[in-house]
Design a protein around this motif. Structure first.
Motif, PDB file in Angstrom:
ATOM      1  N   GLN A   1     -36.530 -18.983  17.239  1.00  0.00           N
ATOM      2  CA  GLN A   1     -36.184 -18.392  18.533  1.00  0.00           C
ATOM      3  C   GLN A   1     -35.688 -19.488  19.469  1.00  0.00           C
ATOM      4  O   GLN A   1     -36.369 -20.488  19.677  1.00  0.00           O
ATOM      5  CB  GLN A   1     -37.403 -17.696  19.146  1.00  0.00           C
ATOM      6  N   ALA A   2     -34.513 -19.285  20.030  1.00  0.00           N
ATOM      7  CA  ALA A   2     -33.955 -20.247  20.985  1.00  0.00           C
ATOM      8  C   ALA A   2     -34.115 -19.703  22.396  1.00  0.00           C
ATOM      9  O   ALA A   2     -34.077 -18.494  22.626  1.00  0.00           O
ATOM     10  CB  ALA A   2     -32.483 -20.500  20.682  1.00  0.00           C
ATOM     11  N   PHE A   3     -34.293 -20.617  23.358  1.00  0.00           N
ATOM     12  CA  PHE A   3     -34.459 -20.215  24.752  1.00  0.00           C
ATOM     13  C   PHE A   3     -34.040 -21.370  25.650  1.00  0.00           C
ATOM     14  O   PHE A   3     -33.859 -22.507  25.199  1.00  0.00           O
ATOM     15  CB  PHE A   3     -35.915 -19.826  25.039  1.00  0.00           C
ATOM     16  N   SER A   4     -33.898 -21.072  26.919  1.00  0.00           N
ATOM     17  CA  SER A   4     -33.537 -22.109  27.886  1.00  0.00           C
ATOM     18  C   SER A   4     -34.216 -21.816  29.206  1.00  0.00           C
ATOM     19  O   SER A   4     -34.349 -20.656  29.603  1.00  0.00           O
ATOM     20  CB  SER A   4     -32.019 -22.162  28.082  1.00  0.00           C
ATOM     21  N   ASN A   5     -34.640 -22.881  29.896  1.00  0.00           N
ATOM     22  CA  ASN A   5     -35.245 -22.732  31.221  1.00  0.00           C
ATOM     23  C   ASN A   5     -34.199 -22.777  32.325  1.00  0.00           C
ATOM     24  O   ASN A   5     -34.511 -22.578  33.494  1.00  0.00           O
ATOM     25  CB  ASN A   5     -36.280 -23.837  31.457  1.00  0.00           C
ATOM     26  N   SER A   6     -32.958 -23.064  31.949  1.00  0.00           N
ATOM     27  CA  SER A   6     -31.886 -23.147  32.937  1.00  0.00           C
ATOM     28  C   SER A   6     -31.380 -21.749  33.251  1.00  0.00           C
ATOM     29  O   SER A   6     -31.004 -20.995  32.356  1.00  0.00           O
ATOM     30  CB  SER A   6     -30.734 -24.004  32.406  1.00  0.00           C
ATOM     31  N   VAL A   7     -31.359 -21.399  34.549  1.00  0.00           N
ATOM     32  CA  VAL A   7     -30.907 -20.064  34.952  1.00  0.00           C
ATOM     33  C   VAL A   7     -29.650 -20.111  35.804  1.00  0.00           C
ATOM     34  O   VAL A   7     -29.034 -19.085  36.066  1.00  0.00           O
ATOM     35  CB  VAL A   7     -32.015 -19.329  35.740  1.00  0.00           C
ATOM     36  N   SER A   8     -29.248 -21.310  36.238  1.00  0.00           N
ATOM     37  CA  SER A   8     -28.131 -21.390  37.181  1.00  0.00           C
ATOM     38  C   SER A   8     -26.855 -21.979  36.594  1.00  0.00           C
ATOM     39  O   SER A   8     -25.770 -21.686  37.057  1.00  0.00           O
ATOM     40  CB  SER A   8     -28.540 -22.225  38.403  1.00  0.00           C
ATOM     41  N   ASN A   9     -26.993 -22.813  35.567  1.00  0.00           N
ATOM     42  CA  ASN A   9     -25.801 -23.497  35.080  1.00  0.00           C
ATOM     43  C   ASN A   9     -25.835 -23.641  33.567  1.00  0.00           C
ATOM     44  O   ASN A   9     -26.811 -24.111  33.000  1.00  0.00           O
ATOM     45  CB  ASN A   9     -25.696 -24.884  35.726  1.00  0.00           C
ATOM     46  N   THR A  10     -24.760 -23.210  32.914  1.00  0.00           N
ATOM     47  CA  THR A  10     -24.679 -23.329  31.461  1.00  0.00           C
ATOM     48  C   THR A  10     -23.770 -24.472  31.045  1.00  0.00           C
ATOM     49  O   THR A  10     -23.558 -24.683  29.855  1.00  0.00           O
ATOM     50  CB  THR A  10     -24.146 -22.019  30.851  1.00  0.00           C
ATOM     51  N   LEU A  11     -23.229 -25.226  32.021  1.00  0.00           N
ATOM     52  CA  LEU A  11     -22.320 -26.320  31.727  1.00  0.00           C
ATOM     53  C   LEU A  11     -23.023 -27.672  31.812  1.00  0.00           C
ATOM     54  O   LEU A  11     -24.092 -27.799  32.398  1.00  0.00           O
ATOM     55  CB  LEU A  11     -21.141 -26.305  32.704  1.00  0.00           C
ATOM     56  N   GLY A  12     -22.387 -28.683  31.227  1.00  0.00           N
ATOM     57  CA  GLY A  12     -22.908 -30.039  31.326  1.00  0.00           C
ATOM     58  C   GLY A  12     -24.071 -30.289  30.386  1.00  0.00           C
ATOM     59  O   GLY A  12     -24.281 -29.588  29.396  1.00  0.00           O
ATOM     60  N   ASN A  13     -24.859 -31.317  30.712  1.00  0.00           N
ATOM     61  CA  ASN A  13     -26.009 -31.688  29.888  1.00  0.00           C
ATOM     62  C   ASN A  13     -27.184 -30.755  30.161  1.00  0.00           C
ATOM     63  O   ASN A  13     -27.531 -30.504  31.317  1.00  0.00           O
ATOM     64  CB  ASN A  13     -26.422 -33.132  30.181  1.00  0.00           C
ATOM     65  N   ARG A  14     -27.808 -30.289  29.108  1.00  0.00           N
ATOM     66  CA  ARG A  14     -28.957 -29.391  29.228  1.00  0.00           C
ATOM     67  C   ARG A  14     -29.776 -29.470  27.948  1.00  0.00           C
ATOM     68  O   ARG A  14     -29.415 -30.188  27.013  1.00  0.00           O
ATOM     69  CB  ARG A  14     -28.489 -27.956  29.478  1.00  0.00           C
ATOM     70  N   THR A  15     -30.874 -28.754  27.904  1.00  0.00           N
ATOM     71  CA  THR A  15     -31.668 -28.685  26.679  1.00  0.00           C
ATOM     72  C   THR A  15     -31.861 -27.226  26.290  1.00  0.00           C
ATOM     73  O   THR A  15     -31.960 -26.348  27.149  1.00  0.00           O
ATOM     74  CB  THR A  15     -33.052 -29.345  26.855  1.00  0.00           C
ATOM     75  N   VAL A  16     -31.905 -26.998  24.996  1.00  0.00           N
ATOM     76  CA  VAL A  16     -32.189 -25.669  24.460  1.00  0.00           C
ATOM     77  C   VAL A  16     -33.479 -25.770  23.657  1.00  0.00           C
ATOM     78  O   VAL A  16     -33.606 -26.622  22.773  1.00  0.00           O
ATOM     79  CB  VAL A  16     -31.045 -25.167  23.559  1.00  0.00           C
ATOM     80  N   GLY A  17     -34.434 -24.937  23.992  1.00  0.00           N
ATOM     81  CA  GLY A  17     -35.688 -24.925  23.256  1.00  0.00           C
ATOM     82  C   GLY A  17     -35.559 -24.096  21.990  1.00  0.00           C
ATOM     83  O   GLY A  17     -34.934 -23.039  21.991  1.00  0.00           O
ATOM     84  N   VAL A  18     -36.145 -24.588  20.908  1.00  0.00           N
ATOM     85  CA  VAL A  18     -36.177 -23.847  19.643  1.00  0.00           C
ATOM     86  C   VAL A  18     -37.642 -23.724  19.238  1.00  0.00           C
ATOM     87  O   VAL A  18     -38.341 -24.732  19.089  1.00  0.00           O
ATOM     88  CB  VAL A  18     -35.362 -24.551  18.546  1.00  0.00           C
ATOM     89  N   ARG A  19     -38.084 -22.483  19.043  1.00  0.00           N
ATOM     90  CA  ARG A  19     -39.508 -22.215  18.835  1.00  0.00           C
ATOM     91  C   ARG A  19     -39.759 -21.537  17.487  1.00  0.00           C
ATOM     92  O   ARG A  19     -38.993 -20.679  17.052  1.00  0.00           O
ATOM     93  CB  ARG A  19     -40.021 -21.323  19.964  1.00  0.00           C
ATOM     94  N   CYS A  20     -40.869 -21.954  16.852  1.00  0.00           N
ATOM     95  CA  CYS A  20     -41.360 -21.302  15.635  1.00  0.00           C
ATOM     96  C   CYS A  20     -42.718 -20.687  15.954  1.00  0.00           C
ATOM     97  O   CYS A  20     -43.536 -21.304  16.644  1.00  0.00           O
ATOM     98  CB  CYS A  20     -41.498 -22.312  14.496  1.00  0.00           C
ATOM     99  N   SER A  21     -42.963 -19.484  15.453  1.00  0.00           N
ATOM    100  CA  SER A  21     -44.230 -18.809  15.757  1.00  0.00           C
ATOM    101  C   SER A  21     -45.163 -18.681  14.561  1.00  0.00           C
ATOM    102  O   SER A  21     -46.344 -18.368  14.724  1.00  0.00           O
ATOM    103  CB  SER A  21     -43.947 -17.411  16.323  1.00  0.00           C
ATOM    104  N   SER A  22     -44.645 -18.935  13.342  1.00  0.00           N
ATOM    105  CA  SER A  22     -45.493 -18.757  12.158  1.00  0.00           C
ATOM    106  C   SER A  22     -44.931 -19.567  10.981  1.00  0.00           C
ATOM    107  O   SER A  22     -43.706 -19.676  10.826  1.00  0.00           O
ATOM    108  CB  SER A  22     -45.553 -17.270  11.785  1.00  0.00           C
ATOM    109  N   PRO A  23     -45.813 -20.169  10.165  1.00  0.00           N
ATOM    110  CA  PRO A  23     -47.285 -20.089  10.188  1.00  0.00           C
ATOM    111  C   PRO A  23     -47.926 -21.032  11.207  1.00  0.00           C
ATOM    112  O   PRO A  23     -49.067 -20.849  11.595  1.00  0.00           O
ATOM    113  CB  PRO A  23     -47.663 -20.489   8.767  1.00  0.00           C
ATOM    114  N   THR A  24     -47.177 -22.062  11.618  1.00  0.00           N
ATOM    115  CA  THR A  24     -47.666 -22.984  12.637  1.00  0.00           C
ATOM    116  C   THR A  24     -46.724 -22.928  13.831  1.00  0.00           C
ATOM    117  O   THR A  24     -45.502 -22.980  13.666  1.00  0.00           O
ATOM    118  CB  THR A  24     -47.710 -24.431  12.098  1.00  0.00           C
ATOM    119  N   GLU A  25     -47.287 -22.819  15.019  1.00  0.00           N
ATOM    120  CA  GLU A  25     -46.445 -22.773  16.209  1.00  0.00           C
ATOM    121  C   GLU A  25     -45.957 -24.173  16.569  1.00  0.00           C
ATOM    122  O   GLU A  25     -46.744 -25.113  16.622  1.00  0.00           O
ATOM    123  CB  GLU A  25     -47.222 -22.176  17.388  1.00  0.00           C
ATOM    124  N   TRP A  26     -44.659 -24.297  16.783  1.00  0.00           N
ATOM    125  CA  TRP A  26     -44.097 -25.551  17.281  1.00  0.00           C
ATOM    126  C   TRP A  26     -42.832 -25.255  18.076  1.00  0.00           C
ATOM    127  O   TRP A  26     -42.195 -24.220  17.907  1.00  0.00           O
ATOM    128  CB  TRP A  26     -43.823 -26.550  16.156  1.00  0.00           C
TER     129      TRP A  26
END
Length: 232
Positions: free
Chosen positions: A70-95
């Motif tokens: 699952q991918a997500f982002s905490n950025s709500v105002s700007n999709t341009l430039g430098n940013r980070t995208v979170g990638v999450r795993c929920s099973s079998p181990t959360e990371w």
């Protein structure tokens, strides 16, 4: 079809606890998930975005995820430039891993065709259009040369620099000798009189006005085209 470009670089993100080789999740899969997420967001607003994904450190060891990432982002105002995208795993181990990405969008913007000085009135020969990454233009940009020809610069501009909207002086809405409405206010009371502007001014600027009746010269602030307010 839109084309995307991936540039892989090295960052230092790693875990100290080893995981068996057969259970390690492929880093390329994590990077691809971040890429697709950033690309989808950028494509919703811009044509032909370029997505640059920074490679995760090869020492990073994460247990194989059994669910779709699952991918997500905490950025709500700007999709341009430098940013980070979170990638999450929920099973079998959360990371969760945060993948650095850069989103570039090249568009034609107005730039100085030569070195320009402050207060210079712009002509067609002074400006040109050039493809630039609009995500890097933090002060904004202008995309039509017609909008700036005949306007004045607030400050100097080097050749090749993008012209931001704030770099232009505001349009003068009152001209010297123009008949205007002088609004004098004191508390809740307001009086309107006719007057003559003694200079040119933009909205928000101060200007001297000669009262048509008393011939007295007062200084007020331009409230709107043809309207100057004075506080008594």
């Amino acid at each position: 079809m839109n084309k995307y470009f991936i540039t892989l670089m090295v960052s230092v993100i790693f875990l100290t606890n080893p995981v068996k080789a057969q259970t390690i999740h492929a880093l390329a899969d994590i990077e691809q998930t971040a890429f697709l997420y950033a690309a989808a967001e950028a494509q919703a607003n811009y044509d032909n975005p370029q997505i640059i994904v920074e490679a995760l450190d090869k020492r990073l060891r994460l247990q194989q995820c059994e669910q779709a990432l699952q991918a997500f982002s905490n950025s709500v105002s700007n999709t341009l430039g430098n940013r980070t995208v979170g990638v999450r795993c929920s099973s079998p181990t959360e990371w969760t891993v945060y993948v650095p990405v850069k989103v570039k969008v090249l568009q034609p913007v107005v730039v100085a065709a030569r070195s320009l000085v402050a207060n210079e009135t712009l002509s067609k020969a002074d400006i040109t259009l050039e493809m630039m990454d609009i995500g890097e233009l933090r002060q904004g940009y202008i995309q039509s040369t017609d909008k700036v020809i005949g306007q004045q610069l607030k400050y100097p501009l080097s050749m090749g620099m993008a012209l931001p909207p704030r770099g232009l002086k505001q349009e003068k809405v009152i001209r010297r000798g123009e008949q205007i409405i002088l609004v004098a206010s004191a508390g809740s009371m307001e009086v309107r009189m006719n007057g003559t502007a003694m200079g040119d001014a933009s909205v928000g600027e101060k200007v001297k006005v000669k009262n048509s009746s008393s011939k007295r010269v007062v200084e007020g602030i331009v409230h709107a085209p043809g309207v100057v307010k004075v506080t008594m």
